[in-house]
Enzyme design. Structure first.
Site, mmCIF file in Angstrom:
data_model
loop_
_atom_site.group_PDB
_atom_site.id
_atom_site.type_symbol
_atom_site.label_atom_id
_atom_site.label_comp_id
_atom_site.label_asym_id
_atom_site.label_seq_id
_atom_site.Cartn_x
_atom_site.Cartn_y
_atom_site.Cartn_z
ATOM 1 N N THR A 108 0.817 -1.223 0.000
ATOM 2 C CA THR A 108 0.000 0.000 0.000
ATOM 3 C C THR A 108 0.846 1.267 0.000
ATOM 4 O OG1 THR A 108 -0.023 0.154 2.400
ATOM 5 C CG2 THR A 108 -1.734 -1.206 1.382
ATOM 6 N N ASP A 200 17.099 1.884 -1.689
ATOM 7 C CA ASP A 200 16.491 1.787 -0.356
ATOM 8 C C ASP A 200 17.503 2.287 0.672
ATOM 9 O OD1 ASP A 200 15.838 0.671 2.269
ATOM 10 O OD2 ASP A 200 14.214 -0.341 1.202
HETATM 11 C C1 PRP Z 1 11.973 4.708 3.837
HETATM 12 C C2 PRP Z 1 12.555 6.059 4.169
HETATM 13 C C3 PRP Z 1 11.354 6.812 4.664
HETATM 14 C C4 PRP Z 1 10.243 6.262 3.807
HETATM 15 C C5 PRP Z 1 9.923 7.265 2.742
HETATM 16 O O1 PRP Z 1 11.799 3.939 4.972
HETATM 17 O O2 PRP Z 1 13.604 6.004 5.095
HETATM 18 O O3 PRP Z 1 11.076 6.638 6.035
HETATM 19 O O4 PRP Z 1 10.728 5.049 3.219
HETATM 20 O O5 PRP Z 1 8.841 6.848 1.991
HETATM 21 P P1 PRP Z 1 7.447 7.637 1.960
HETATM 22 O O6 PRP Z 1 7.786 9.097 1.810
HETATM 23 O O7 PRP Z 1 6.762 7.078 0.766
HETATM 24 O O8 PRP Z 1 6.720 7.355 3.240
HETATM 25 P P2 PRP Z 1 11.235 2.442 4.921
HETATM 26 O O9 PRP Z 1 9.745 2.461 4.990
HETATM 27 O O10 PRP Z 1 11.846 1.735 3.759
HETATM 28 O O11 PRP Z 1 11.698 1.836 6.305
HETATM 29 P P3 PRP Z 1 13.182 1.480 6.822
HETATM 30 O O12 PRP Z 1 13.907 2.789 7.064
HETATM 31 O O13 PRP Z 1 12.909 0.762 8.082
HETATM 32 O O14 PRP Z 1 13.878 0.653 5.780
HETATM 33 N N1 URA Z 2 12.374 4.808 0.598
HETATM 34 C C1 URA Z 2 13.655 4.604 0.195
HETATM 35 O O1 URA Z 2 14.491 4.148 0.990
HETATM 36 N N2 URA Z 2 13.968 4.883 -1.077
HETATM 37 C C2 URA Z 2 13.086 5.392 -1.943
HETATM 38 O O2 URA Z 2 13.461 5.664 -3.099
HETATM 39 C C3 URA Z 2 11.763 5.592 -1.520
HETATM 40 C C4 URA Z 2 11.437 5.300 -0.229
#
Ligand code: PRP
Ligand code: URA
Length: 209
Positions: A108, A200
């Protein structure tokens, strides 16, 4: 309306290029994230207030200026936001650190909260929310909502890479929150990743892929 400040200093541009490169390993990625956060902190704290203080130098007494004691907090969004905390603390070591745990549901793309621990006096602090990526903006918006619910009023958001979609959502949802980013990218792909982006951020900082 929120200000969007893109910090395109040559040093920041150079370091962002290193982070984008897929051959950059975990150790260097983490070091460079810290360095960019430090450079961004320098700009994001530009408006902190100062007060006159008398200082005795080895030669004479003079009037200098020091920070006027406004309390600060850094709030990383877990996990990847942790990679920006040490760089911020290098410049503002007396800041307290809160943590917000959010991850994006892979289907989602909605943020899911799993942790929140703030300094008890967060309502009295100027807050810097840090996360390397502003993609859809869902995580940043939810994190800021949680912080506002605890009474904080003066909040800034700092990221390394922003997508236009995230900037739109964050400025519309929290028009009082200024956004500092090192680069504004083109768009999100069908999986919600920033293009060109850096992949990521959490996986690259912690070496989990
Ligand atoms: C990533 C990033 C942000 C988020 C951004 O975290 O560090 O927190 O995605 O995406 P958005 O603007 O669409 O919400 P992630 O959810 O991958 O979690 P992680 O840091 O635990 O890997
Ligand atoms: N979160 C990440 O870590 N990378 C992206 O490009 C988008 C969301």
């Amino acid at each position: 309306m929120a200000n969007v400040i893109i910090l395109d200093h040559p040093l920041i541009k150079h370091k962002v290029a290193i982070m984008r490169n897929k051959t950059t390993g975990t150790k260097e990625f983490k070091e460079v994230a810290k360095e960019i956060a430090m450079l961004m902190c320098y700009e994001a704290t530009r408006n902190l207030s100062v007060e006159d203080v008398e200082v005795e130098t080895p030669i004479t007494t003079t009037t200098c200026q020091m920070l006027s004691g406004r309390k600060l907090a850094i709030v990383p969004i877990l996990r990847a936001g942790l990679g920006m905390v040490d760089g911020m603390l290098a410049l503002i070591p007396s800041a307290k650190t809160g943590h917000i745990g959010l991850y994006r549901d892979e289907e989602t793309l909605e943020p899911v909260e799993y942790y929140c621990k703030m300094p008890s006096d967060i309502s009295e602090r100027d807050v810097f929310v840090v996360d390397p990526m502003l993609a859809t903006g869902g995580s940043a918006c939810d994190a800021i909502k949680l912080i506002k619910a605890r009474g904080a009023k003066n909040i800034k958001f700092m990221c390394l890479i922003a997508a236009p979609e995230g900037i739109k959502k964050l400025t519309e949802t929290h028009p009082d929150v200024d956004i500092y980013c090192a680069a504004l990218d083109s768009h999100l792909n069908e999986n919600g990743y920033i293009v060109p982006g850096l992949g990521d951020a959490g996986d690259r900082i912690f070496g989990t892929k």
